[in-house]
Design a protein around this motif. Structure first.
Motif, PDB file in Angstrom:
ATOM      1  N   LEU A  24       0.844  -0.721  -0.097  1.00 56.45           N
ATOM      2  CA  LEU A  24       0.175   0.030   0.053  1.00 56.45           C
ATOM      3  C   LEU A  24       1.084   1.098  -0.258  1.00 56.45           C
ATOM      4  O   LEU A  24       0.842   1.675  -0.362  1.00 56.45           O
ATOM      5  CB  LEU A  24      -0.916   0.453   1.253  1.00 56.45           C
ATOM      6  N   LYS A  25       1.970   1.087   0.550  1.00 50.44           N
ATOM      7  CA  LYS A  25       2.966   2.406   1.038  1.00 50.44           C
ATOM      8  C   LYS A  25       3.364   2.802  -0.560  1.00 50.44           C
ATOM      9  O   LYS A  25       3.566   4.014  -1.088  1.00 50.44           O
ATOM     10  CB  LYS A  25       3.873   2.586   2.308  1.00 50.44           C
ATOM     11  N   GLN A  26       3.771   2.083  -1.370  1.00 43.83           N
ATOM     12  CA  GLN A  26       4.536   1.874  -2.821  1.00 43.83           C
ATOM     13  C   GLN A  26       3.604   2.331  -3.482  1.00 43.83           C
ATOM     14  O   GLN A  26       3.620   3.264  -3.867  1.00 43.83           O
ATOM     15  CB  GLN A  26       4.972   0.910  -2.638  1.00 43.83           C
ATOM     16  N   ALA A  27       2.604   1.678  -3.434  1.00 42.25           N
ATOM     17  CA  ALA A  27       1.298   2.377  -4.247  1.00 42.25           C
ATOM     18  C   ALA A  27       1.176   3.676  -3.921  1.00 42.25           C
ATOM     19  O   ALA A  27       1.128   4.578  -5.047  1.00 42.25           O
ATOM     20  CB  ALA A  27       0.143   2.392  -4.030  1.00 42.25           C
ATOM     21  N   LEU A  28       0.981   4.487  -2.560  1.00 45.13           N
ATOM     22  CA  LEU A  28       0.335   5.636  -2.675  1.00 45.13           C
ATOM     23  C   LEU A  28       1.361   6.618  -2.622  1.00 45.13           C
ATOM     24  O   LEU A  28       1.387   7.480  -3.460  1.00 45.13           O
ATOM     25  CB  LEU A  28       0.841   5.844  -0.410  1.00 45.13           C
ATOM     26  N   TYR A  29       3.034   6.425  -2.538  1.00 44.97           N
ATOM     27  CA  TYR A  29       4.571   6.670  -2.924  1.00 44.97           C
ATOM     28  C   TYR A  29       4.380   6.994  -4.921  1.00 44.97           C
ATOM     29  O   TYR A  29       4.808   8.457  -5.523  1.00 44.97           O
ATOM     30  CB  TYR A  29       5.338   6.422  -2.626  1.00 44.97           C
ATOM     31  N   GLU A  30       4.165   6.010  -4.574  1.00 43.59           N
ATOM     32  CA  GLU A  30       3.781   5.980  -6.840  1.00 43.59           C
ATOM     33  C   GLU A  30       3.008   6.627  -7.413  1.00 43.59           C
ATOM     34  O   GLU A  30       3.255   8.032  -8.718  1.00 43.59           O
ATOM     35  CB  GLU A  30       4.036   4.541  -7.377  1.00 43.59           C
ATOM     36  N   ALA A  31       1.729   7.027  -6.652  1.00 44.57           N
ATOM     37  CA  ALA A  31       0.686   7.287  -7.232  1.00 44.57           C
ATOM     38  C   ALA A  31       1.089   9.072  -6.994  1.00 44.57           C
ATOM     39  O   ALA A  31       0.353   9.486  -8.384  1.00 44.57           O
ATOM     40  CB  ALA A  31      -0.089   7.211  -6.444  1.00 44.57           C
ATOM     41  N   VAL A  32       1.416   9.150  -6.098  1.00 43.43           N
ATOM     42  CA  VAL A  32       1.798  10.896  -5.554  1.00 43.43           C
ATOM     43  C   VAL A  32       3.013  11.516  -6.781  1.00 43.43           C
ATOM     44  O   VAL A  32       2.974  12.426  -7.353  1.00 43.43           O
ATOM     45  CB  VAL A  32       2.398  11.584  -4.458  1.00 43.43           C
ATOM     46  N   SER A  33       3.912  10.578  -6.818  1.00 44.55           N
ATOM     47  CA  SER A  33       5.509  10.612  -7.813  1.00 44.55           C
ATOM     48  C   SER A  33       4.190  10.906  -9.453  1.00 44.55           C
ATOM     49  O   SER A  33       5.464  11.876  -9.880  1.00 44.55           O
ATOM     50  CB  SER A  33       5.755   9.731  -7.504  1.00 44.55           C
ATOM     51  N   ARG A  34       3.749   9.729 -10.063  1.00 45.62           N
ATOM     52  CA  ARG A  34       3.925   9.788 -11.266  1.00 45.62           C
ATOM     53  C   ARG A  34       2.539  11.435 -11.104  1.00 45.62           C
ATOM     54  O   ARG A  34       2.859  11.065 -12.502  1.00 45.62           O
ATOM     55  CB  ARG A  34       2.666   8.691 -11.748  1.00 45.62           C
ATOM     56  N   SER A  35       2.085  11.504 -10.647  1.00 41.50           N
ATOM     57  CA  SER A  35       0.721  12.527 -10.596  1.00 41.50           C
ATOM     58  C   SER A  35       1.594  14.114 -10.593  1.00 41.50           C
ATOM     59  O   SER A  35       1.457  14.983 -10.862  1.00 41.50           O
ATOM     60  CB  SER A  35      -0.352  12.455  -9.385  1.00 41.50           C
ATOM     61  N   PRO A  37       5.033  15.411 -11.382  1.00 44.27           N
ATOM     62  CA  PRO A  37       6.872  16.075 -11.482  1.00 44.27           C
ATOM     63  C   PRO A  37       7.402  17.051 -11.315  1.00 44.27           C
ATOM     64  O   PRO A  37       8.105  17.555 -10.920  1.00 44.27           O
ATOM     65  CB  PRO A  37       6.722  16.304 -12.545  1.00 44.27           C
ATOM     66  N   GLU A  38       6.684  18.433 -10.875  1.00 40.55           N
ATOM     67  CA  GLU A  38       6.555  19.420 -10.400  1.00 40.55           C
ATOM     68  C   GLU A  38       7.056  19.422  -8.697  1.00 40.55           C
ATOM     69  O   GLU A  38       6.882  18.901  -8.011  1.00 40.55           O
ATOM     70  CB  GLU A  38       5.773  20.562 -10.025  1.00 40.55           C
ATOM     71  N   ALA A  39       8.182  20.185  -8.602  1.00 44.32           N
ATOM     72  CA  ALA A  39       9.449  20.289  -7.230  1.00 44.32           C
ATOM     73  C   ALA A  39       8.283  21.041  -6.093  1.00 44.32           C
ATOM     74  O   ALA A  39       8.104  20.865  -5.367  1.00 44.32           O
ATOM     75  CB  ALA A  39      10.580  20.766  -7.218  1.00 44.32           C
ATOM     76  N   ILE A  57       3.850  11.993   2.302  1.00 43.34           N
ATOM     77  CA  ILE A  57       4.794  11.485   1.049  1.00 43.34           C
ATOM     78  C   ILE A  57       5.299  12.565   0.393  1.00 43.34           C
ATOM     79  O   ILE A  57       6.435  12.219  -0.282  1.00 43.34           O
ATOM     80  CB  ILE A  57       3.022  10.834   0.264  1.00 43.34           C
ATOM     81  N   CYS A  58       4.060  13.583  -0.033  1.00 44.89           N
ATOM     82  CA  CYS A  58       5.775  14.891  -1.149  1.00 44.89           C
ATOM     83  C   CYS A  58       6.399  15.231  -0.384  1.00 44.89           C
ATOM     84  O   CYS A  58       7.498  15.329  -1.027  1.00 44.89           O
ATOM     85  CB  CYS A  58       3.704  16.042  -0.542  1.00 44.89           C
ATOM     86  N   GLN A  59       6.609  15.383   1.363  1.00 43.15           N
ATOM     87  CA  GLN A  59       7.809  15.849   1.957  1.00 43.15           C
ATOM     88  C   GLN A  59       8.463  14.875   1.508  1.00 43.15           C
ATOM     89  O   GLN A  59      10.232  15.037   1.464  1.00 43.15           O
ATOM     90  CB  GLN A  59       7.730  15.894   3.365  1.00 43.15           C
ATOM     91  N   ASP A  60       8.086  13.646   2.030  1.00 43.82           N
ATOM     92  CA  ASP A  60       9.487  12.239   1.578  1.00 43.82           C
ATOM     93  C   ASP A  60      10.843  12.430   0.084  1.00 43.82           C
ATOM     94  O   ASP A  60      10.813  11.595   0.060  1.00 43.82           O
ATOM     95  CB  ASP A  60       8.717  11.274   1.883  1.00 43.82           C
ATOM     96  N   LEU A  61       9.500  12.638  -0.205  1.00 48.10           N
ATOM     97  CA  LEU A  61       9.478  12.656  -1.656  1.00 48.10           C
ATOM     98  C   LEU A  61      10.618  14.049  -2.348  1.00 48.10           C
ATOM     99  O   LEU A  61      10.443  14.258  -3.464  1.00 48.10           O
ATOM    100  CB  LEU A  61       8.471  12.584  -3.189  1.00 48.10           C
ATOM    101  N   ALA A  62      10.927  14.692  -1.487  1.00 43.43           N
ATOM    102  CA  ALA A  62      11.331  16.159  -1.308  1.00 43.43           C
ATOM    103  C   ALA A  62      11.159  17.510  -2.423  1.00 43.43           C
ATOM    104  O   ALA A  62      11.848  17.615  -2.704  1.00 43.43           O
ATOM    105  CB  ALA A  62      13.598  15.331  -1.992  1.00 43.43           C
ATOM    106  N   LYS A  63      10.010  16.764  -2.199  1.00 42.81           N
ATOM    107  CA  LYS A  63       8.655  18.379  -2.816  1.00 42.81           C
ATOM    108  C   LYS A  63       9.375  19.796  -2.156  1.00 42.81           C
ATOM    109  O   LYS A  63       8.919  19.435  -0.983  1.00 42.81           O
ATOM    110  CB  LYS A  63       7.537  17.962  -3.468  1.00 42.81           C
TER     111      LYS A  63
END
Length: 269
Positions: A24-35, A37-39, A57-63
């Motif tokens: 589930l966590k992987q799916a959540l992170y992938e959903a945000v990452s795909r949607s 691309p902006e920083a 999730i956005c924070q963890d993805l370095a947004k």
């Protein structure tokens, strides 16, 4: 390939499928990452489990994340959101809605979306102010966590549907998702007035397919389940969302912001 753990329930001889939290966590992170691309982005934020999960999730993805919260003076959402944002270490910008301004914009929005659904109107007025606040802070992309309540049985209606079995719950889920797409199209019209795009990572086709495959029992436990969204709450806790957010009962945007209260007042005057 998604991984599943199987546990046999000996009492009824049926296999209960437990989707691993890691999936589930992987799916959540992938959903945000795909949607996204902006920083640099904004997150529509109430401090509840859904928006806090999205923000983390956005924070963890370095947004570069800015949380945006709107409501009338004294509203639950503004106070609660500030506290959760502080614990998460993310900047939170707020906007207190002025009633006279609300009355003027309400009439304009109702004409723009041409919709008789009270919930849709209230959500659109909320996103009007969310997008206004985002634009004031130089942000053109707003993320919303819409889809979580639909896909993880967050609404109270799922308790009433529970007695009808999984078929009734899945039927309601499909109806809720369809309604959410209609609402998001209306929100997009309102957001467009500010040149802002509102995106919903958890309403992507791929994430919807994944989430619908999660067994109902991991989302809602019975007709008296006042918490619901259990596996999503577990995922939120496991990635570091503050406990008071991850375990917070649902409070719809229009109620937490007091928009529903002032919408009724405006319609009665």
């Amino acid at each position: 390939m998604q991984r599943f753990a199987f546990i046999w329930a000996h009492e009824n001889k049926q296999a209960v499928v437990l989707v691993l939290l890691s999936d589930l966590k992987q799916a959540l992170y992938e959903a945000v990452s795909r949607s996204v691309p902006e920083a640099k982005i904004a997150v529509a934020f109430s401090g509840g489990v859904d928006s806090s999960l999205l923000a983390k999730i956005c924070q963890d993805l370095a947004k570069q994340v800015t949380l945006v919260t709107v409501g009338f003076s004294g509203s639950h959402d503004i106070g609660f959101a500030k506290g959760i944002a502080s614990k998460m270490g993310i900047e939170c910008r707020t906007l207190e809605i002025d009633y006279r301004d609300f009355q003027e914009n309400l009439r304009r929005i109702m004409q723009t979306i041409n919709c008789g659904n009270t919930s849709h109107i209230e959500n659109c007025i909320a996103y009007f102010y969310i997008c206004k606040l985002a634009k004031q802070n130089g942000l053109d992309i707003v993320l919303s966590a819409n889809g979580c309540d639909e896909l993880f049985c967050g609404y109270d209606g799922y308790r009433r549907a529970y007695s009808g079995g999984e078929a009734a719950i899945m039927k309601l889920m499909d109806e809720k998702i369809a309604n959410e797409f209609t609402l998001m199209a209306e929100v997009a019209t309102v957001a467009g007035q500010f040149g802002v795009a509102v995106r919903q990572p958890f309403l992507s086709n791929k994430f919807i397919e994944f989430a619908k495959a999660i067994p109902v029992g991991q989302k809602i436990k019975g007709p008296d389940d006042m918490t619901r969204k259990h596996i999503l709450r577990q995922a939120a806790l496991s990635i570091g969302v503050p406990e008071e957010s991850a375990t917070k009962p649902k409070k719809a945007l229009q109620y937490g912001s007091l928009i529903h209260k002032y919408f009724k007042k405006a319609r009665n005057t």
